[in-house]
Enzyme design. Structure first.
Site, short mmCIF file in Angstrom:
data_model
loop_
_atom_site.label_atom_id
_atom_site.label_comp_id
_atom_site.label_asym_id
_atom_site.label_seq_id
_atom_site.Cartn_x
_atom_site.Cartn_y
_atom_site.Cartn_z
NE ARG A 184 -11.04 7.66 15.42
CZ ARG A 184 -12.07 6.87 15.73
NH1 ARG A 184 -13.18 7.41 16.21
NH2 ARG A 184 -11.99 5.57 15.61
CB SER A 186 -4.54 7.03 12.18
OG SER A 186 -4.93 5.72 12.50
CD GLU A 221 -7.21 9.50 13.83
OE1 GLU A 221 -7.06 8.83 14.86
OE2 GLU A 221 -7.80 9.08 12.82
#
Length: 250
Positions: A133, A175, A245
Protein backbone atom coordinates in the site's frame (compact mmCIF):
# COMPACT_ATOMS: atom_id res chain seq x y z
CA UNK A 1 -12.00 25.42 -9.81
CA UNK A 2 -13.91 25.33 -6.51
CA UNK A 3 -14.52 21.90 -4.94
CA UNK A 4 -16.77 21.25 -1.95
CA UNK A 5 -15.14 18.17 -0.45
CA UNK A 6 -18.17 17.47 1.72
CA UNK A 7 -19.83 16.49 -1.57
CA UNK A 8 -16.83 15.46 -3.70
CA UNK A 9 -14.85 13.11 -1.44
CA UNK A 10 -15.98 9.53 -0.87
CA UNK A 11 -16.27 10.09 2.90
CA UNK A 12 -18.24 13.34 2.34
CA UNK A 13 -16.08 15.35 4.74
CA UNK A 14 -14.16 18.54 4.02
CA UNK A 15 -14.34 22.22 3.28
CA UNK A 16 -14.76 24.27 0.13
CA UNK A 17 -11.34 24.66 -1.51
CA UNK A 18 -9.83 26.34 -4.54
CA UNK A 19 -8.25 23.58 -6.67
CA UNK A 20 -5.98 24.24 -9.66
CA UNK A 21 -6.58 22.27 -12.87
CA UNK A 22 -3.36 20.93 -14.42
CA UNK A 23 -3.67 20.54 -18.19
CA UNK A 24 -0.01 20.07 -19.13
CA UNK A 25 2.82 17.80 -17.99
CA UNK A 26 4.81 20.03 -15.65
CA UNK A 27 6.74 19.54 -12.44
CA UNK A 28 4.77 21.16 -9.64
CA UNK A 29 4.39 21.30 -5.87
CA UNK A 30 0.63 20.77 -5.72
CA UNK A 31 -1.08 17.94 -3.89
CA UNK A 32 -3.14 16.07 -6.50
CA UNK A 33 -6.56 15.23 -5.04
CA UNK A 34 -7.68 12.76 -7.71
CA UNK A 35 -11.24 11.72 -6.98
CA UNK A 36 -10.62 11.85 -3.20
CA UNK A 37 -11.60 8.23 -2.61
CA UNK A 38 -9.05 7.61 0.18
CA UNK A 39 -8.68 11.20 1.33
CA UNK A 40 -9.74 12.91 4.55
CA UNK A 41 -9.51 16.62 3.94
CA UNK A 42 -10.17 19.75 5.97
CA UNK A 43 -9.21 23.09 4.38
CA UNK A 44 -5.67 22.74 3.00
CA UNK A 45 -4.02 24.97 0.42
CA UNK A 46 -2.02 24.09 -2.70
CA UNK A 47 -4.43 21.52 -4.15
CA UNK A 48 -4.69 20.50 -7.80
CA UNK A 49 -6.53 18.06 -10.05
CA UNK A 50 -5.51 16.74 -13.45
CA UNK A 51 -7.43 17.89 -16.52
CA UNK A 52 -9.37 15.59 -18.83
CA UNK A 53 -6.46 15.17 -21.28
CA UNK A 54 -5.06 12.69 -18.73
CA UNK A 55 -8.15 10.48 -18.98
CA UNK A 56 -7.26 7.99 -21.74
CA UNK A 57 -6.35 4.37 -22.51
CA UNK A 58 -3.89 3.53 -25.33
CA UNK A 59 -3.38 -0.10 -26.33
CA UNK A 60 0.29 -0.58 -27.26
CA UNK A 61 0.17 -4.34 -27.72
CA UNK A 62 1.52 -6.04 -24.61
CA UNK A 63 1.47 -2.69 -22.80
CA UNK A 64 -1.48 -0.44 -21.97
CA UNK A 65 -0.72 3.23 -21.40
CA UNK A 66 -3.32 4.78 -19.12
CA UNK A 67 -3.74 8.41 -18.17
CA UNK A 68 -3.57 9.12 -14.45
CA UNK A 69 -7.08 10.62 -14.42
CA UNK A 70 -8.63 7.46 -15.87
CA UNK A 71 -11.07 5.99 -13.37
CA UNK A 72 -10.57 2.48 -12.08
CA UNK A 73 -14.02 1.45 -13.28
CA UNK A 74 -13.44 2.81 -16.80
CA UNK A 75 -10.20 0.85 -17.00
CA UNK A 76 -11.90 -2.26 -15.60
CA UNK A 77 -14.64 -2.02 -18.25
CA UNK A 78 -12.00 -1.63 -20.97
CA UNK A 79 -10.09 -4.70 -19.76
CA UNK A 80 -13.31 -6.74 -19.58
CA UNK A 81 -14.41 -5.69 -23.08
CA UNK A 82 -10.98 -6.52 -24.51
CA UNK A 83 -10.54 -9.79 -22.57
CA UNK A 84 -7.53 -8.52 -20.60
CA UNK A 85 -7.04 -10.26 -17.26
CA UNK A 86 -5.50 -9.33 -13.93
CA UNK A 87 -7.38 -6.10 -13.36
CA UNK A 88 -10.66 -7.61 -12.14
CA UNK A 89 -10.05 -6.20 -8.64
CA UNK A 90 -10.41 -2.66 -10.01
CA UNK A 91 -14.16 -3.20 -10.39
CA UNK A 92 -14.46 -2.84 -6.62
CA UNK A 93 -11.67 -0.35 -5.99
CA UNK A 94 -12.70 3.31 -6.51
CA UNK A 95 -10.23 5.95 -7.61
CA UNK A 96 -8.16 7.26 -10.50
CA UNK A 97 -5.25 5.20 -11.81
CA UNK A 98 -2.76 7.83 -10.64
CA UNK A 99 -3.80 7.59 -7.01
CA UNK A 100 -4.20 3.83 -7.18
CA UNK A 101 -0.62 3.59 -8.46
CA UNK A 102 0.87 6.00 -5.94
CA UNK A 103 -0.57 4.07 -2.97
CA UNK A 104 -0.19 0.65 -4.65
CA UNK A 105 -3.86 -0.03 -4.01
CA UNK A 106 -5.30 -3.51 -4.20
CA UNK A 107 -7.33 -6.21 -2.53
CA UNK A 108 -5.40 -8.71 -0.43
CA UNK A 109 -2.34 -9.82 -2.43
CA UNK A 110 -3.76 -8.45 -5.70
CA UNK A 111 -2.26 -4.99 -6.20
CA UNK A 112 -1.54 -2.64 -9.09
CA UNK A 113 2.25 -2.93 -8.64
CA UNK A 114 2.09 -6.46 -10.04
CA UNK A 115 1.34 -5.02 -13.48
CA UNK A 116 3.30 -1.78 -13.66
CA UNK A 117 5.96 -1.50 -16.34
CA UNK A 118 6.72 2.19 -15.77
CA UNK A 119 5.15 5.40 -14.51
CA UNK A 120 5.31 8.92 -15.94
CA UNK A 121 6.25 11.14 -13.00
CA UNK A 122 6.79 14.84 -13.70
CA UNK A 123 7.21 14.03 -17.41
CA UNK A 124 9.79 11.24 -17.01
CA UNK A 125 9.13 7.50 -17.30
CA UNK A 126 10.51 5.76 -14.22
CA UNK A 127 10.32 2.36 -12.52
CA UNK A 128 9.20 3.07 -8.95
CA UNK A 129 9.70 0.84 -5.95
CA UNK A 130 6.53 -0.50 -4.37
CA UNK A 131 5.73 -1.89 -0.94
CA UNK A 132 2.47 -2.85 0.72
CA UNK A 133 0.00 0.00 0.00
CA UNK A 134 2.85 2.39 -0.73
CA UNK A 135 5.41 3.54 -3.29
CA UNK A 136 8.44 5.83 -3.41
CA UNK A 137 6.78 8.13 -5.96
CA UNK A 138 7.14 11.75 -4.85
CA UNK A 139 6.11 13.79 -7.90
CA UNK A 140 2.93 14.06 -9.96
CA UNK A 141 1.84 10.93 -11.84
CA UNK A 142 0.61 11.71 -15.35
CA UNK A 143 0.39 8.23 -16.91
CA UNK A 144 1.03 4.57 -16.19
CA UNK A 145 2.19 1.75 -18.46
CA UNK A 146 0.75 -1.63 -17.50
CA UNK A 147 1.77 -5.12 -18.60
CA UNK A 148 -0.90 -7.40 -20.03
CA UNK A 149 -0.30 -11.15 -19.99
CA UNK A 150 -3.58 -12.74 -18.92
CA UNK A 151 -7.19 -13.12 -20.02
CA UNK A 152 -10.24 -11.82 -18.17
CA UNK A 153 -11.47 -14.15 -15.40
CA UNK A 154 -15.08 -14.29 -14.20
CA UNK A 155 -13.87 -16.48 -11.32
CA UNK A 156 -11.53 -13.75 -10.07
CA UNK A 157 -14.24 -11.13 -10.54
CA UNK A 158 -16.67 -13.16 -8.43
CA UNK A 159 -13.99 -13.67 -5.77
CA UNK A 160 -13.44 -9.90 -5.48
CA UNK A 161 -17.19 -9.30 -5.41
CA UNK A 162 -17.53 -11.71 -2.49
CA UNK A 163 -14.66 -10.02 -0.65
CA UNK A 164 -16.33 -6.62 -1.09
CA UNK A 165 -19.67 -7.91 0.24
CA UNK A 166 -18.09 -8.21 3.70
CA UNK A 167 -17.25 -4.50 3.78
CA UNK A 168 -19.62 -1.87 5.20
CA UNK A 169 -21.74 0.41 3.05
CA UNK A 170 -21.96 4.16 3.49
CA UNK A 171 -19.73 7.20 3.04
CA UNK A 172 -16.15 6.19 3.86
CA UNK A 173 -12.59 6.37 2.55
CA UNK A 174 -12.13 2.61 2.68
CA UNK A 175 -9.64 1.22 5.18
CA UNK A 176 -8.42 3.57 7.89
CA UNK A 177 -5.14 1.73 8.50
CA UNK A 178 -2.83 -0.62 6.67
CA UNK A 179 -2.74 -4.13 8.08
CA UNK A 180 0.43 -4.48 10.20
CA UNK A 181 2.68 -7.44 9.41
CA UNK A 182 1.00 -10.52 10.83
CA UNK A 183 -2.10 -8.68 12.06
CA UNK A 184 -5.50 -7.47 10.91
CA UNK A 185 -6.00 -3.78 11.74
CA UNK A 186 -9.75 -4.30 11.98
CA UNK A 187 -9.37 -7.20 14.41
CA UNK A 188 -7.02 -5.18 16.63
CA UNK A 189 -9.43 -2.24 16.75
CA UNK A 190 -12.29 -4.59 17.56
CA UNK A 191 -10.28 -6.22 20.37
CA UNK A 192 -9.80 -2.87 22.11
CA UNK A 193 -13.57 -2.39 22.14
CA UNK A 194 -13.91 0.37 19.53
CA UNK A 195 -16.13 -1.40 17.01
CA UNK A 196 -19.20 0.79 16.64
CA UNK A 197 -17.70 3.75 18.57
CA UNK A 198 -19.34 7.05 17.61
CA UNK A 199 -18.03 10.60 17.67
CA UNK A 200 -20.43 13.22 16.35
CA UNK A 201 -21.54 12.05 12.92
CA UNK A 202 -18.68 9.57 12.44
CA UNK A 203 -18.55 5.95 13.50
CA UNK A 204 -16.05 3.11 13.52
CA UNK A 205 -18.10 0.59 11.60
CA UNK A 206 -19.85 -2.12 13.57
CA UNK A 207 -19.42 -4.39 10.55
CA UNK A 208 -15.66 -3.94 9.96
CA UNK A 209 -13.68 -1.97 12.54
CA UNK A 210 -11.07 -0.76 10.02
CA UNK A 211 -13.72 1.37 8.30
CA UNK A 212 -14.88 4.79 9.42
CA UNK A 213 -18.41 5.70 8.30
CA UNK A 214 -19.81 9.21 7.95
CA UNK A 215 -23.41 8.49 8.91
CA UNK A 216 -24.63 11.98 9.85
CA UNK A 217 -22.69 14.99 8.51
CA UNK A 218 -19.46 14.10 10.29
CA UNK A 219 -16.78 16.76 10.63
CA UNK A 220 -13.05 16.47 10.06
CA UNK A 221 -12.55 16.64 13.83
CA UNK A 222 -15.03 13.79 14.41
CA UNK A 223 -13.07 11.56 12.05
CA UNK A 224 -9.63 12.55 13.36
CA UNK A 225 -10.74 11.87 16.94
CA UNK A 226 -11.74 8.29 16.09
CA UNK A 227 -8.63 7.64 13.99
CA UNK A 228 -6.32 8.83 16.78
CA UNK A 229 -8.32 6.95 19.40
CA UNK A 230 -8.04 3.67 17.50
CA UNK A 231 -4.30 4.11 16.95
CA UNK A 232 -3.66 5.02 20.60
CA UNK A 233 -5.74 2.21 22.10
CA UNK A 234 -4.23 -0.47 19.85
CA UNK A 235 -0.72 0.71 20.66
CA UNK A 236 -1.42 0.74 24.41
CA UNK A 237 -2.85 -2.76 24.45
CA UNK A 238 -0.81 -4.57 21.78
CA UNK A 239 2.28 -2.36 21.28
CA UNK A 240 1.43 -2.29 17.57
CA UNK A 241 1.55 1.09 15.84
CA UNK A 242 -1.07 1.35 13.10
CA UNK A 243 -0.02 3.18 9.93
CA UNK A 244 -2.61 5.22 8.05
CA UNK A 245 -3.92 3.99 4.72
CA UNK A 246 -6.15 7.07 4.43
CA UNK A 247 -4.35 10.26 3.38
CA UNK A 248 -5.06 13.17 5.71
CA UNK A 249 -4.74 16.78 4.56
CA UNK A 250 -5.52 19.47 7.13
Amino acid sequence: MIIDFSKYSSVKIGGICDVKIINEVVQNDYFIVGNASNLLINNPKNLAILGDKFDYINNCGEILEVGAKTSSYKFFEYSKKNNIGGFEFLCHLPGFLGGITKMNAGMKEFEIANFIESVNVDGKWIKPNFTYRNSDITGTIYAIRLKTNDIFSIQRLNMFKKMRENQPKGASFGSIFKNPQGFSAGALIEKVGLKGRVKGGAKISDIHANFLINFNKATFNDAIYLINLARDEVFKKFNVLLDNEVIIKE
